[in-house]
Design an enzyme around this catalytic site. Structure first.
Site, PDB file in Angstrom:
ATOM      1  N   GLY A 170     -40.372 -18.965  20.380  1.00  0.00           N
ATOM      2  CA  GLY A 170     -41.038 -19.916  21.267  1.00  0.00           C
ATOM      3  C   GLY A 170     -40.036 -20.514  22.226  1.00  0.00           C
ATOM      4  O   GLY A 170     -40.002 -21.720  22.455  1.00  0.00           O
ATOM      5  N   HIS A 171     -39.204 -19.649  22.791  1.00  0.00           N
ATOM      6  CA  HIS A 171     -38.191 -20.078  23.759  1.00  0.00           C
ATOM      7  C   HIS A 171     -37.605 -18.842  24.440  1.00  0.00           C
ATOM      8  O   HIS A 171     -37.872 -17.707  24.023  1.00  0.00           O
ATOM      9  CB  HIS A 171     -37.083 -20.892  23.072  1.00  0.00           C
ATOM     10  N   ALA A 172     -36.788 -19.095  25.460  1.00  0.00           N
ATOM     11  CA  ALA A 172     -36.000 -18.031  26.110  1.00  0.00           C
ATOM     12  C   ALA A 172     -34.559 -18.510  26.156  1.00  0.00           C
ATOM     13  O   ALA A 172     -34.276 -19.698  25.982  1.00  0.00           O
ATOM     14  CB  ALA A 172     -36.523 -17.777  27.522  1.00  0.00           C
ATOM     15  N   ARG A 210     -39.647 -15.261  23.854  1.00  0.00           N
ATOM     16  CA  ARG A 210     -39.993 -14.503  22.647  1.00  0.00           C
ATOM     17  C   ARG A 210     -40.681 -15.398  21.622  1.00  0.00           C
ATOM     18  O   ARG A 210     -40.326 -16.581  21.459  1.00  0.00           O
ATOM     19  CB  ARG A 210     -38.775 -13.802  22.025  1.00  0.00           C
TER      20      ARG A 210
END
Ligand code: T46
Length: 138
Positions: free
Chosen positions: A51-53, A98
């Site tokens: 839940g981040h890049a 992702r």
């Protein structure tokens, strides 16, 4: 960088009646030098990770045990990859959102990373991620 650069890398596998062995050499089997290794384990059923890049991080993600799904998003396209082979690594380039879910019981997700941990490298808000990809000209 975009999602087409994220790909499965098949790692060497030495088969043996005593069990299989896989090895990874930084800069040789994967397109970066390894500065950090971490792993996720004891993931409860139904849990979601990611839940981040990352702005600059290169990673290789491996299901060393069990299986899970990875959903990749570069702001233009998305793809989902089911990870279930200990000798396959998913190369993830910078600026890819992702999310990970569908962890099997006993799954272990090992990550080789190109940099030390740095919270300022994270984009944890999806709108912020989209804005940043647009500013970068995609
Ligand atoms: C990714 C997936 C597979 C550290 O202190 N050092 C570290 O090296 C890492 C990776 C995390 N942390 C701390 C930071 C947070 O307080 O551990 C906590 C959870 O980290 P994060 O939110 O990054 O965890 P995940 O599982 O959502 O994501 C991690 C990686 O960050 C990410 O790049 O691909 O594992």
């Amino acid at each position: 960088m975009n999602i087409t650069q994220c790909r499965i890398i098949e790692l060497p596998k030495i088969g043996d009646p005593r069990g299989n062995l896989t090895f990874i050499e930084g800069g040789r089997h994967i397109p970066f030098d390894i500065r950090r290794v971490y792993y996720l384990y004891d993931v409860p059923g139904g849990a979601e990770r990611g839940g981040h890049a990352h702005k600059g991080l290169h990673q290789l993600i491996i299901a060393v045990a069990g299986s899970f799904d990875i959903h990749l998003d570069d702001g233009c396209g998305r793809k989902t990859i089911h990870m279930n082979r200990s000798y396959n690594g998913l190369y993830v380039c910078p600026m890819i959102w992702r999310e990970m879910d569908n962890f099997s019981s006993g799954a272990v997700c090992m990550v080789l990373a190109s940099e030390y941990y740095d919270e300022t490298d994270y984009l944890r808000d999806y709108e912020d991620f989209i804005r940043t990809t647009k500013e970068a000209g995609r």
